[in-house]
Design a protein around this motif. Structure first.
Motif: not given
Length: 79
Positions: A1-13, A32-38
């Motif tokens: 199984m692929a190793k996963t890591q939690r990442v936190m992003f800060s976005f402006d509005e 998260g899925e939208a970011v991965r696909e992007s």
């Protein structure tokens, strides 16, 4: 199984609203899925740019109309 890591992003509005629109329009189950696909799309475009390709041609299959999309970050002068 692929190793996963939690990442936190800060976005402006504005950026958060953009991500939410991408999630909704793409019918992704999460932001998260939208970011991965992007990221996958970005990698594919960067790979093509590294081979000298700088424009994307899109075609409406119903009308056959074509448009050229120029992505500034794929152009060396934009970096």
């Amino acid at each position: 199984m692929a190793k996963t890591q939690r990442v936190m992003f800060s976005f402006d509005e504005r950026s958060l609203e953009s991500l939410q629109r991408i999630r909704d329009q793409g019918r992704f189950s999460s932001m998260g899925e939208a970011v991965r696909e992007s990221l996958q799309i970005s990698r594919a475009l960067q790979s093509q740019a590294s081979q000298g390709f700088r424009e994307i041609i899109v075609r409406n299959p119903e009308t056959k109309e074509e448009r050229v999309i120029v992505i500034p970050t794929l152009h060396p002068s934009a970096k």
